[in-house]
Scaffold this active site. Structure first.
Site, short mmCIF file in Angstrom:
data_model
loop_
_atom_site.label_atom_id
_atom_site.label_comp_id
_atom_site.label_asym_id
_atom_site.label_seq_id
_atom_site.Cartn_x
_atom_site.Cartn_y
_atom_site.Cartn_z
NE ARG A 35 -24.06 10.42 68.34
CZ ARG A 35 -23.89 9.26 67.98
NH1 ARG A 35 -25.24 8.18 69.35
NH2 ARG A 35 -23.68 8.24 67.58
CB VAL A 90 -21.00 19.84 60.09
CG1 VAL A 90 -22.17 20.33 60.91
CG2 VAL A 90 -19.76 19.43 60.87
CG LEU A 91 -27.69 16.70 59.15
CD1 LEU A 91 -27.71 17.46 58.03
CD2 LEU A 91 -27.57 16.00 59.07
CE LYS A 122 -27.25 14.07 44.48
NZ LYS A 122 -27.07 14.84 45.70
CD GLU A 125 -32.35 17.43 51.33
OE1 GLU A 125 -33.39 18.19 51.17
OE2 GLU A 125 -33.08 16.23 50.47
NE ARG A 185 -26.73 7.74 44.71
CZ ARG A 185 -27.08 8.30 45.36
NH1 ARG A 185 -27.04 7.82 47.51
NH2 ARG A 185 -26.61 9.55 45.40
CG ASN A 194 -22.84 11.70 42.65
OD1 ASN A 194 -21.56 12.74 42.69
ND2 ASN A 194 -22.88 10.95 41.76
CG MET A 195 -18.98 11.15 48.86
SD MET A 195 -18.73 11.77 50.47
CE MET A 195 -17.85 9.76 50.58
CB SER A 220 -17.91 21.05 68.31
OG SER A 220 -17.45 22.37 67.50
CG ASP A 228 -25.16 16.18 48.96
OD1 ASP A 228 -25.10 17.10 47.31
OD2 ASP A 228 -24.92 15.00 49.00
CG HIS A 268 -29.19 17.99 49.63
ND1 HIS A 268 -28.39 17.63 50.95
CD2 HIS A 268 -29.32 16.66 49.24
CE1 HIS A 268 -28.88 16.07 50.92
NE2 HIS A 268 -28.51 15.70 50.16
CE1 TYR A 324 -31.40 12.09 50.92
CE2 TYR A 324 -30.78 10.10 49.11
CZ TYR A 324 -31.15 11.08 50.47
OH TYR A 324 -30.90 9.47 51.10
CG ASP A 338 -21.30 16.08 68.20
OD1 ASP A 338 -21.56 15.86 67.36
OD2 ASP A 338 -21.93 16.27 68.60
CB VAL A 350 -17.56 13.08 45.52
CG1 VAL A 350 -18.61 12.85 44.24
CG2 VAL A 350 -16.28 13.37 44.95
#
Length: 374
Positions: A203, A239-240, A75, A118, A15, A300-301, A220, A270, A96, A94, A198, A298
């Site tokens: 949601r 999850v975020l 990244k 982010e 990217r 950086n999917m 959840s 991340d 993270h 980004y 969740d 991974v």
């Protein structure tokens, strides 16, 4: 403003921070852009396209960093890149940071002003610069998960969609946000049996209305997660917690109880990952087996589909890049509270409360940075 776009150096990261179309917009407004040679050639944006848009092409990353008032990346900066940052320079990418003390401390030492995609918000409290890559990662998670379930990849040999007379695979998505919703959409498209977990009832209602006959939803709890995971062929962690480290919702003991050859895909890697057995991997070596379960973690999917990801990310970041270039970082942040939330590090201080909390560091408020008083 002088803007620099270096070539990404993370493993198999293709990217790029700005497309030629974005460069043209910046140059049209009187800004100058320097792009590293070959920065996006691998995804169909040759140097000539950047030249035509008005950019200067420089040979090395060092030249790009040295020339730039603001560096725009994708990244998080690698150690060699952090070493090229300087006090007063703006980094827009980004980051993270909550799961990365070494990077955070490096950025603090640099003295640079570091704004993270982010943690930028919008009027609805959503994360507009994370959303495009969450969409990509969510859709990819099912694609790579289905591949990992193949026997030659170490999986159990399960076809997600099944065939007549054979049940479909069981996919569990933990987290019903942007990434989780896109994962669910793809898994339904594959013909799998899909459950989303969740903690937000609103949601879950939205998802139930979105996929009324194709999706199971669960509130959840530890018990719900345990029962769903133990019966799953593929578990996707989506999850975020904005800016903070991801909570560990699946323990090693629970992974050990899963069927051998099951697959875990951790989109939250991340931010440290939401499975206790997760550890970061690369596109060069994307998977490993722990407790008999295949893990895809991974960091950086979206880099695997770099052209799509670059264009999608650029569509979202360009208005903010233009604001920073037009007004300078201080006035741009003062004028836009949503962009202001993207400030994570400035002049040696962490400025994001969640990052500071997770890393045990002091936090300097953005009001203090901008000289605002109550």
């Amino acid at each position: 403003m002088k803007i620099g776009v270096p070539k990404e150096i993370k493993t198999h990261e293709y990217r790029v921070g700005l497309t030629p179309a974005a460069v043209r917009e910046l140059c049209r407004l009187g800004h100058s852009v320097a792009v590293q040679q070959g920065a996006a050639a691998a995804i169909g944006f040759p140097d000539d396209a950047y030249r035509a848009a008005g950019a200067a092409i420089l040979d090395t990353a060092a030249e790009v960093f040295a020339a730039a008032d603001m560096v725009v990346k994708v990244k998080e900066p690698q150690p060699a890149e952090i070493a090229m940052l300087r006090r007063g320079q703006v980094l827009f990418t980004y980051l993270h940071l909550a799961a990365d003390r070494a990077q955070t401390e490096g950025l603090m030492r640099s003295g640079a002003t570091c704004i993270a995609y982010e943690t930028v918000t919008d009027s609805r409290g959503a994360l507009p610069l994370l959303a495009p890559m969450s969409e990509v990662a969510g859709r990819m998670s099912v694609q790579v998960g289905a591949h990992c379930l193949e026997k030659e990849q170490g999986g159990a040999g399960v076809l997600l969609g099944g065939v007549p007379g054979v049940p479909a695979g069981n996919v569990v998505v933990i987290g019903g946000g942007v990434a989780g919703t896109n994962a669910a959409r793809m898994a339904i498209g594959f013909g799998a049996t899909v459950t989303v977990i969740d903690r937000s009832l609103s949601r879950l209602r939205d998802l139930d209305q979105m996929f009324p006959t194709q999706l199971h939803t669960l509130y959840s709890t530890a018990d719900a997660i345990e029962q769903a995971v133990l019966n799953a062929d593929l578990v996707i962690g989506a999850v975020l917690v904005p800016g903070a480290a991801a909570p560990k919702l699946v323990s090693r003991a629970l992974v050990r109880g899963m069927r051998p050859g099951s697959v875990l895909v951790d989109i939250a890697i991340d931010q440290g990952g939401c499975f206790e057995t997760s550890r970061p991997t690369t596109h060069a070596q994307p998977t490993y087996v722990a407790e008999g379960v295949v893990h895809y973690c991974v960091t950086n999917m979206p880099g695997a589909v770099a052209r799509t990801s670059t264009i999608a990310l650029g569509n979202a970041t360009l208005p903010f890049t233009l604001a920073l270039a037009q007004h300078g970082w201080r006035d741009a942040l003062a004028a836009d509270p949503h962009l202001c939330r993207g400030l994570n590090v400035h002049d040696g201080h962490v400025t994001n409360a969640a990052v500071a909390h997770d890393l045990g560091l002091d936090c300097r408020t953005t009001d203090a940075v901008l000289g605002r008083t109550g």
